[in-house]
Motif scaffolding. Structure first.
Motif, PDB file in Angstrom:
ATOM      1  N   GLY A 131       0.809  -1.213   0.000  1.00  0.00           N
ATOM      2  CA  GLY A 131       0.000   0.000   0.000  1.00  0.00           C
ATOM      3  C   GLY A 131       0.841   1.261   0.000  1.00  0.00           C
ATOM      4  O   GLY A 131       1.926   1.308   0.581  1.00  0.00           O
ATOM      5  N   LYS A 132       0.335   2.288  -0.660  1.00  0.00           N
ATOM      6  CA  LYS A 132       0.972   3.599  -0.613  1.00  0.00           C
ATOM      7  C   LYS A 132       0.516   4.311   0.655  1.00  0.00           C
ATOM      8  O   LYS A 132      -0.618   4.137   1.108  1.00  0.00           O
ATOM      9  N   THR A 133       1.385   5.145   1.204  1.00  0.00           N
ATOM     10  CA  THR A 133       1.124   5.712   2.527  1.00  0.00           C
ATOM     11  C   THR A 133       0.151   6.888   2.527  1.00  0.00           C
ATOM     12  O   THR A 133      -0.127   7.454   3.585  1.00  0.00           O
ATOM     13  N   GLY A 134      -0.382   7.245   1.363  1.00  0.00           N
ATOM     14  CA  GLY A 134      -1.350   8.341   1.335  1.00  0.00           C
ATOM     15  C   GLY A 134      -2.564   8.066   2.200  1.00  0.00           C
ATOM     16  O   GLY A 134      -3.110   8.975   2.834  1.00  0.00           O
ATOM     17  N   VAL A 135      -3.001   6.818   2.260  1.00  0.00           N
ATOM     18  CA  VAL A 135      -4.161   6.476   3.086  1.00  0.00           C
ATOM     19  C   VAL A 135      -3.860   6.713   4.563  1.00  0.00           C
ATOM     20  O   VAL A 135      -4.737   7.147   5.333  1.00  0.00           O
ATOM     21  N   ALA A 136      -2.615   6.473   4.982  1.00  0.00           N
ATOM     22  CA  ALA A 136      -2.231   6.700   6.374  1.00  0.00           C
ATOM     23  C   ALA A 136      -2.213   8.195   6.688  1.00  0.00           C
ATOM     24  O   ALA A 136      -2.700   8.629   7.740  1.00  0.00           O
ATOM     25  N   ARG A 137      -1.661   8.990   5.780  1.00  0.00           N
ATOM     26  CA  ARG A 137      -1.655  10.445   5.986  1.00  0.00           C
ATOM     27  C   ARG A 137      -3.074  10.979   6.094  1.00  0.00           C
ATOM     28  O   ARG A 137      -3.381  11.834   6.933  1.00  0.00           O
ATOM     29  N   LEU A 138      -3.934  10.467   5.243  1.00  0.00           N
ATOM     30  CA  LEU A 138      -5.325  10.898   5.252  1.00  0.00           C
ATOM     31  C   LEU A 138      -5.977  10.578   6.595  1.00  0.00           C
ATOM     32  O   LEU A 138      -6.696  11.406   7.173  1.00  0.00           O
ATOM     33  N   ALA A 139      -5.709   9.387   7.096  1.00  0.00           N
ATOM     34  CA  ALA A 139      -6.296   8.968   8.371  1.00  0.00           C
ATOM     35  C   ALA A 139      -5.763   9.792   9.536  1.00  0.00           C
ATOM     36  O   ALA A 139      -6.531  10.230  10.412  1.00  0.00           O
ATOM     37  N   LEU A 140      -4.450  10.032   9.564  1.00  0.00           N
ATOM     38  CA  LEU A 140      -3.854  10.747  10.694  1.00  0.00           C
ATOM     39  C   LEU A 140      -4.203  12.230  10.674  1.00  0.00           C
ATOM     40  O   LEU A 140      -4.423  12.833  11.732  1.00  0.00           O
ATOM     41  N   GLU A 141      -4.255  12.830   9.496  1.00  0.00           N
ATOM     42  CA  GLU A 141      -4.571  14.257   9.431  1.00  0.00           C
ATOM     43  C   GLU A 141      -6.051  14.532   9.671  1.00  0.00           C
ATOM     44  O   GLU A 141      -6.407  15.575  10.213  1.00  0.00           O
ATOM     45  N   SER A 142      -6.903  13.622   9.253  1.00  0.00           N
ATOM     46  CA  SER A 142      -8.350  13.847   9.406  1.00  0.00           C
ATOM     47  C   SER A 142      -8.889  13.324  10.733  1.00  0.00           C
ATOM     48  O   SER A 142      -9.887  13.828  11.243  1.00  0.00           O
TER      49      SER A 142
END
Length: 258
Positions: A131-142
């Motif tokens: 997986g690309k880490t964009g989903v993690a950034r999205l989860a942590l920032e939101s």
């Protein structure tokens, strides 16, 4: 109003008739607030079929090219994409990832559901990829929960290269929400981002029963296009984060009542 009519009256019933989707775990989707739906990605129709089984609106990103075509075909394509809730985004420039992230954050801040494919593109071989880490950034920032989703059978209904899918039953398996609030404020730590992403991919793998290969789907696609084989998973990296493979199989559709 036209796009709502297209989705409710035209697109939805047609897709239901073609695919007769079966589901598990729909009740795991929160009834309100921002939610990230993180799914495996086997076919173009994934983004059209998943919203059929949900009681809430879910929005995915789509290439801006889908919305800029000319002539009757271009207008029909654009209308269809809007009708199923696709958001246009330019993925050709260097800031494409940032634009996608900001779009997702906006959807979530509005208390809506945002769909994302952590693999970044369709699986070229039916396996689950890194997986690309964009989903993690999205989860942590939101701060939004991540609900893992497994699409079952869509790759058979619409193999890569096939524009028109064949009618057949497909499935959607939805897992329990994942809470990453313990990592809030750590969205710039690449080790945390990788750990969160691997946890999401592991949850998807546990639902889908797919074999995992620890390379990006785009890399696997390029290797296959060049006539090269994609290596089998190595010992110790058989599941995201080096975990052991969960004891699950690809879910099957329930038997139709007699």
């Amino acid at each position: 109003m036209f796009y709502w009519w297209m989705k409710q009256v035209l697109v939805g019933p047609l897709l239901r008739l073609m695919f007769r989707p079966w589901t598990r775990g729909v009740g795991n989707v929160p009834s309100e607030g921002g939610v990230i739906l993180a799914s495996n990605h086997l076919a173009v129709i994934d983004s059209f079929v998943l919203p059929l089984v949900l009681h809430r609106k879910v929005q995915f990103l789509g290439k801006s090219d889908y919305f800029t075509g000319t002539g009757i075909k271009g207008r029909v394509t654009a209308g269809f994409m809007r009708g199923v809730g696709t958001i246009p985004v330019d993925r050709s420039g260097g800031k494409a990832s940032e634009a996608a992230l900001n779009t997702g954050l906006r959807v979530l801040s509005d208390g809506e559901m945002f769909g994302i494919y952590p693999e970044g593109t369709r699986s070229p071989d039916g396996r689950l990829h890194r997986g690309k880490t964009g989903v993690a950034r999205l989860a942590l920032e939101s701060g939004a929960p991540v609900v893992p989703v497994a699409m079952i059978g869509t790759g058979e209904a619409q193999p890569i290269g096939k524009r028109i899918p064949k009618p057949m039953r497909i499935g959607i398996v939805i897992g329990e929400p994942l809470d990453f609030s313990r990592y809030r404020g750590m969205e710039n730590d690449r080790f945390i981002l990788r750990a969160v992403t691997d946890e999401i991919q592991y949850a998807i793998m546990s639902l889908s029963g797919q074999e995992y290969v620890d390379i990006y789907a785009a890399t696997a696609k390029a290797r296959l296009a060049a006539g090269k084989k994609v290596a089998a998973p190595a010992t110790g990296t058989r599941a995201p984060g080096g975990r052991e493979v969960p004891e699950v199989q690809v879910p099957e559709a329930p038997s139709d009542p007699a």
